[in-house]
Design an enzyme around this catalytic site. Structure first.
Site, mmCIF file in Angstrom:
data_model
loop_
_atom_site.group_PDB
_atom_site.id
_atom_site.type_symbol
_atom_site.label_atom_id
_atom_site.label_comp_id
_atom_site.label_asym_id
_atom_site.label_seq_id
_atom_site.Cartn_x
_atom_site.Cartn_y
_atom_site.Cartn_z
ATOM 1 N N ASP A 33 0.822 -1.220 0.000
ATOM 2 C CA ASP A 33 0.000 0.000 0.000
ATOM 3 C C ASP A 33 0.854 1.267 0.000
ATOM 4 O O ASP A 33 0.502 2.273 -0.610
ATOM 5 C CB ASP A 33 -0.912 0.013 1.236
ATOM 6 C CG ASP A 33 -2.038 -1.001 1.094
ATOM 7 O OD1 ASP A 33 -2.151 -1.636 0.022
ATOM 8 O OD2 ASP A 33 -2.795 -1.157 2.073
ATOM 9 N N SER A 82 -14.174 7.694 -0.576
ATOM 10 C CA SER A 82 -12.941 7.237 0.068
ATOM 11 C C SER A 82 -12.566 8.285 1.132
ATOM 12 O O SER A 82 -13.412 9.091 1.538
ATOM 13 C CB SER A 82 -11.862 7.111 -0.998
ATOM 14 O OG SER A 82 -10.676 6.671 -0.424
ATOM 15 N N LYS A 116 -8.619 2.809 11.816
ATOM 16 C CA LYS A 116 -8.900 2.587 10.390
ATOM 17 C C LYS A 116 -8.744 1.100 10.104
ATOM 18 O O LYS A 116 -7.653 0.593 9.907
ATOM 19 C CB LYS A 116 -7.978 3.411 9.506
ATOM 20 C CG LYS A 116 -8.345 3.288 8.062
ATOM 21 C CD LYS A 116 -7.621 4.283 7.195
ATOM 22 C CE LYS A 116 -8.040 4.119 5.748
ATOM 23 N NZ LYS A 116 -7.740 2.788 5.216
ATOM 24 N N LYS A 291 -12.569 12.374 12.367
ATOM 25 C CA LYS A 291 -13.725 13.002 11.716
ATOM 26 C C LYS A 291 -14.240 14.177 12.532
ATOM 27 O O LYS A 291 -14.322 14.067 13.764
ATOM 28 C CB LYS A 291 -14.873 11.979 11.589
ATOM 29 C CG LYS A 291 -14.502 10.745 10.803
ATOM 30 C CD LYS A 291 -15.618 9.697 10.836
ATOM 31 C CE LYS A 291 -15.184 8.463 10.073
ATOM 32 N NZ LYS A 291 -16.108 7.334 10.202
ATOM 33 N N LYS A 315 -2.602 7.852 8.446
ATOM 34 C CA LYS A 315 -2.034 6.509 8.293
ATOM 35 C C LYS A 315 -0.773 6.316 9.124
ATOM 36 O O LYS A 315 -0.028 7.271 9.367
ATOM 37 C CB LYS A 315 -1.738 6.256 6.814
ATOM 38 C CG LYS A 315 -3.001 6.219 5.969
ATOM 39 C CD LYS A 315 -2.947 5.150 4.921
ATOM 40 C CE LYS A 315 -4.287 5.001 4.240
ATOM 41 N NZ LYS A 315 -4.201 4.340 2.948
#
Ligand code: NAD
Length: 332
Positions: A33, A82, A116, A291, A315
């Site tokens: 990734d 996304s 996540k 969020k 991330k």
């Protein structure tokens, strides 16, 4: 000069399209990734610098794979998007700054922080409390109808419980496989000469997109809710965390790591804490999602092409993902 930029952009697009195909359609990633993210950022950087070369069919503009031919299709009434990424503290602080600038308000924001989960986004529709449809994200507009498969997931209720349930309620969340279930499934596959999956995300995707739901039923899949799509009727709270709690009251599971924090420093502390405990969690995660909690502010902030402005995937630094991936393949 512009010629060479154009061909650079074209080459990056071809590369990402191939990665996407391997990842989303074949469930068989060809690169880690972190490499995918690096190429995507290179493309976005060029398209930002040379907006005249940005085309609607660029991989930077779309959400994921196309719907597979073999399942019937489901149109998402609210698109499934996304998330934008942040890879370090500076980028996360810029996200917070962008929010404040856009809201023209420098007061401290309240954030809902969630792990996540590394699985697949799924939409589950309840009509008068009964599960009537489930779909994959697909390209964000059209997904695959995987209702029968989702019904087999142990912690997804077929019927909701409790008070004030909306007449129509779309629950969004992640289907994933925990590390223990994944290890057990691969052990069994090795013993029976079956397909060995590269990682839990692949295993979850492969299991969920089985045309025979009896096979899905045997796979150790789990679901955690992280939001709502369509809501009609009933009484629904107007902030994100309270909505997740309402889903909990109606019998839907959410990650116990979900937490409300105030301000950018506390959000950073959450990120650090989850990263420190990452290896002790029962499932794999590749970061946290932060969020804006207030739904009215979310509405003011709105969306860009492929992601909401009010959330970010923060991330974790890349791990030796591909080495792990290859290790598994060599065991077979
Ligand atoms: P993403 O995985 O970076 O983030 C969006 C997704 O996060 C959502 O759709 C949802 O499924 C998930 N998610 C998990 N927990 C969530 C939560 N609490 N709240 C909201 N969403 C949550 O984006 P993406 O578009 O699904 O995939 C792009 C990423 O996939 C790339 O950044 C890359 O890392 C990877 N990828 C890799 C390859 C490869 O070849 N290795 C190819 C394509 C994509």
């Amino acid at each position: 000069m512009t010629e060479s930029v154009l061909s650079q952009i074209a080459a990056l697009k071809v590369q990402l399209e191939e990665y996407n195909y391997q990842y989303y359609v074949l469930d068989n990633p060809s690169v880690p990734d972190s490499e995918y993210d690096r190429v995507m950022r290179e493309l976005i950087a060029l398209e930002t610098q040379y907006p005249q070369f940005l085309s609607a069919d660029s991989p930077s503009q779309k959400v994921g794979g196309e719907a597979l031919g073999s399942f019937s299709q489901v149109q998402h009434l609210v698109p499934m998007l996304s998330l934008d990424n942040a890879f370090d503290e500076t980028e996360f602080r810029s996200f917070n700054k962008r929010l404040q600038d856009r809201l023209k308000d420098t007061t401290t924001l309240t954030f809902c922080c969630e792990p996540k989960l590394d699985g697949l986004a799924v939409s589950i529709l309840y009509q008068d409390g009964v599960l009537v449809q489930a779909a994959t994200r697909g390209d964000g507009q059209t997904g695959e109808n995987i209702t029968e498969n989702v019904k087999t997931i142990r912690n997804v209720p077929l019927k909701l419980r409790g008070e004030s349930i909306p007449h129509r309620l779309e629950v969004r969340g992640e289907v994933f496989m925990d590390s223990a279930g994944f290890a057990k499934m691969n052990e069994l596959a090795i013993k029976n000469d079956g397909k060995v999956f590269a990682n839990p995300r692949n295993a979850a995707a492969g299991s969920l997109r089985q045309l025979d739901s009896k096979i899905t039923a045997k796979r150790p899949l789990m679901f955690y809710a992280y939001g709502m799509g369509i809501i009609e009727g009933g009484v629904v709270p107007d902030d994100h965390f309270a909505q997740l709690q309402a889903l909990g009251d109606w019998g839907l599971p959410m990650s116990p790591e979900t937490k409300l924090v105030t301000g950018v420093d506390d959000a950073l502390a959450y990120y650090q804490d989850i990263m420190n405990r990452r290896s002790q969690l029962k499932y794999e995660i590749d970061g946290v999602v932060i969020k804006v909690n207030d739904k009215a502010l979310q509405q003011t902030l709105g969306f860009v092409a492929r992601a909401p402005r009010w959330a970010i995937a923060f991330k974790f630094p890349a791990q030796e993902e591909m080495t792990q991936l290859l290790d598994v393949e060599f065991q077979v």
